[in-house]
Scaffold this motif. Structure first.
Motif, PDB file in Angstrom:
ATOM      1  N   VAL A 181       1.867  13.587 -14.471  1.00  9.72           N
ATOM      2  CA  VAL A 181       0.755  13.798 -15.401  1.00  9.72           C
ATOM      3  C   VAL A 181       0.326  15.261 -15.377  1.00  9.72           C
ATOM      4  CG1 VAL A 181      -1.689  13.314 -15.794  1.00  9.72           C
ATOM      5  CG2 VAL A 181      -0.114  11.433 -15.371  1.00  9.72           C
ATOM      6  N   GLN A 182       0.264  15.846 -14.172  1.00 13.69           N
ATOM      7  CA  GLN A 182      -0.128  17.247 -14.053  1.00 13.69           C
ATOM      8  C   GLN A 182       0.856  18.178 -14.748  1.00 13.69           C
ATOM      9  OE1 GLN A 182      -2.984  18.513 -12.862  1.00 13.69           O
ATOM     10  NE2 GLN A 182      -3.668  16.406 -12.561  1.00 13.69           N
ATOM     11  N   GLN A 183       2.134  17.828 -14.702  1.00 15.98           N
ATOM     12  CA  GLN A 183       3.159  18.680 -15.320  1.00 15.98           C
ATOM     13  C   GLN A 183       3.012  18.747 -16.833  1.00 15.98           C
ATOM     14  OE1 GLN A 183       7.065  17.450 -14.108  1.00 15.98           O
ATOM     15  NE2 GLN A 183       6.698  17.884 -11.943  1.00 15.98           N
ATOM     16  N   VAL A 184       2.650  17.620 -17.437  1.00 15.48           N
ATOM     17  CA  VAL A 184       2.571  17.565 -18.899  1.00 15.48           C
ATOM     18  C   VAL A 184       1.123  17.472 -19.380  1.00 15.48           C
ATOM     19  CG1 VAL A 184       4.829  16.479 -19.073  1.00 15.48           C
ATOM     20  CG2 VAL A 184       2.804  15.045 -18.920  1.00 15.48           C
ATOM     21  N   ASN A 185       0.190  17.687 -18.463  1.00 13.76           N
ATOM     22  CA  ASN A 185      -1.221  17.476 -18.788  1.00 13.76           C
ATOM     23  C   ASN A 185      -1.720  18.454 -19.851  1.00 13.76           C
ATOM     24  OD1 ASN A 185      -3.821  16.399 -18.569  1.00 13.76           O
ATOM     25  ND2 ASN A 185      -4.412  17.995 -17.125  1.00 13.76           N
ATOM     26  N   ASP A 186      -2.298  17.889 -20.893  1.00 17.32           N
ATOM     27  CA  ASP A 186      -2.973  18.678 -21.922  1.00 17.32           C
ATOM     28  C   ASP A 186      -4.454  18.321 -21.838  1.00 17.32           C
ATOM     29  OD1 ASP A 186      -3.901  20.043 -24.052  1.00 17.32           O
ATOM     30  OD2 ASP A 186      -2.867  18.867 -25.580  1.00 17.32           O
TER      31      ASP A 186
ATOM     32  N   ARG B 206       1.716   6.217  -7.048  1.00 14.91           N
ATOM     33  CA  ARG B 206       0.533   6.850  -7.631  1.00 14.91           C
ATOM     34  C   ARG B 206       0.636   8.367  -7.538  1.00 14.91           C
ATOM     35  NH1 ARG B 206      -3.365   5.035  -4.418  1.00 14.91           N
ATOM     36  NH2 ARG B 206      -3.231   2.966  -5.352  1.00 14.91           N
ATOM     37  N   ALA B 207       1.090   8.848  -6.380  1.00 15.43           N
ATOM     38  CA  ALA B 207       1.237  10.297  -6.205  1.00 15.43           C
ATOM     39  C   ALA B 207       2.282  10.856  -7.167  1.00 15.43           C
ATOM     40  CB  ALA B 207       1.634  10.609  -4.769  1.00 15.43           C
ATOM     41  N   TYR B 208       3.367  10.098  -7.370  1.00 14.49           N
ATOM     42  CA  TYR B 208       4.432  10.548  -8.280  1.00 14.49           C
ATOM     43  C   TYR B 208       3.929  10.584  -9.721  1.00 14.49           C
ATOM     44  CZ  TYR B 208       8.869  10.599 -10.801  1.00 14.49           C
ATOM     45  OH  TYR B 208       9.899  10.908 -11.653  1.00 14.49           O
TER      46      TYR B 208
ATOM     47  N   TYR C 294       0.830  -1.202   0.000  1.00 10.29           N
ATOM     48  CA  TYR C 294       0.000   0.000   0.000  1.00 10.29           C
ATOM     49  C   TYR C 294       0.866   1.255   0.000  1.00 10.29           C
ATOM     50  CZ  TYR C 294      -3.292   3.589   1.457  1.00 10.29           C
ATOM     51  OH  TYR C 294      -4.038   4.729   1.518  1.00 10.29           O
ATOM     52  N   ARG C 295       1.923   1.233   0.790  1.00  7.70           N
ATOM     53  CA  ARG C 295       2.836   2.379   0.855  1.00  7.70           C
ATOM     54  C   ARG C 295       3.477   2.635  -0.502  1.00  7.70           C
ATOM     55  NH1 ARG C 295       6.936   3.583   5.669  1.00  7.70           N
ATOM     56  NH2 ARG C 295       8.182   5.210   4.730  1.00  7.70           N
ATOM     57  N   THR C 296       3.926   1.543  -1.136  1.00 10.77           N
ATOM     58  CA  THR C 296       4.533   1.673  -2.464  1.00 10.77           C
ATOM     59  C   THR C 296       3.534   2.228  -3.471  1.00 10.77           C
ATOM     60  OG1 THR C 296       6.030  -0.179  -2.014  1.00 10.77           O
ATOM     61  CG2 THR C 296       5.683   0.409  -4.322  1.00 10.77           C
TER      62      THR C 296
END
Length: 301
Positions: A116-121, A109-111, A102-104
């Motif tokens: 995705v947010q950085q390159v999100n179109d 998932r957060a990473y 779960y920790r992994t």
């Protein structure tokens, strides 16, 4: 040969240095965090609780919150300690593995989401939506009827029902202006007749309609004049799409947009995972060890 003994001057220098170092240590030592409670070797610190408290709590509420939090924390720690003592070793190992997984998953998932947010179109062109719609039309069969209509709900004692009905049927520019000007007297209105609305939503707005009679009542070009104890419902039906018909593009467009964005996100994540593995292999940070057909390596282990 006589042993060399340190001089008094040397001893005093050493003592002075020790005192000086002690003084410096006391000056630069960080203030120890204040503990609120202890269970075994585990401590609950003030800062941990303050971070969870609301800013607008009164003194009484704050005190109650702290007391409850301490008791809950202590209860969990004590039960955890007992669980570690009393549960079988194999169960503890299974739970530890689940926690590690779960920790992994949480971190990775957060990473991924951050990347995705950085390159999100988040833009999807009309052409992309139309192309997808044409290819996947058969997957967009309607599960319930869609209707285009305009309607008003009037109080039961409304005096000019006939005039409102005629203007709602004609709905020319002058009719729209008049209906808008007196709409404060209506219980409900919907003049946007260019959008598709589900039959279930219409039934919610026009109670005399039911799922049993909706097929008969909602027909293209039909005018409804229905009444119940709460009032009168007037509606002009402009268009209808029956169940199992292909959903119109204007209705399904938001869904298609989300599907395309989700696919784009999944494609990016798959590519990211592949690139991470390829890079690790090139840097010799990741290796897969070959085994024989009989899995001798694992049997030996």
């Amino acid at each position: 040969m006589k042993p060399v003994t340190p001089s008094h001057k040397y001893i005093w220098c050493c003592l002075f240095a020790m005192v000086l170092l002690g003084a410096c240590d006391s000056i630069w030592r960080k203030e120890q965090p204040k503990a609120l409670a202890r269970v075994g070797e585990k401590y609950l610190y003030t800062a941990d609780v303050i971070a969870l408290m609301g800013k607008n709590l009164s003194k009484e509420d704050s005190a109650s919150f702290v007391t409850n939090y301490i008791n809950n924390w202590a209860s969990k720690q004590l039960l955890l300690d007992k669980a570690k003592i009393n549960l079988p070793e194999d169960k503890l190992a299974d739970y530890d593995a689940l926690v590690a997984d779960y920790r992994t998953d949480l971190y990775t998932r957060a990473y991924k989401e951050a990347l995705v947010q950085q390159v999100n179109d988040s833009t999807v062109s009309k052409a992309q939506i139309e192309s997808f719609y044409e290819k996947e039309k058969e997957n967009f069969r309607l599960k319930e009827m869609l209707v285009k209509l305009r309607f008003v709900a009037l109080p039961k004692d409304f005096l000019n029902k006939v005039e409102v009905a005629e203007r709602l049927k004609n709905f020319g520019e002058k009719d729209r202006i008049v209906l808008d000007s007196i709409s404060v007297q209506f219980r409900k209105t919907s003049f946007n007749d260019s959008i598709w609305i589900t039959a279930s939503r219409i039934i919610d707005e026009i109670p005399p309609l039911t799922f049993e009679n909706v097929d008969k009542q909602l027909k293209k070009s039909q005018f409804l004049n229905l009444e119940d104890d709460n009032g009168v419902y007037l509606a002009k039906i402009l268009d209808v799409r029956p169940v199992d018909d292909i959903a119109p593009l204007s209705f399904i467009e938001p869904t298609i947009e989300q599907v395309l964005l989700s696919r784009r996100k999944l494609d990016f994540i798959r590519k990211l995972e592949t690139e991470v593995i390829d890079e690790a292999i090139k840097k010799k940070e990741f290796e897969i060890y070959e085994t024989d057909k009989n899995n001798k390596r694992y049997e030996d282990e």
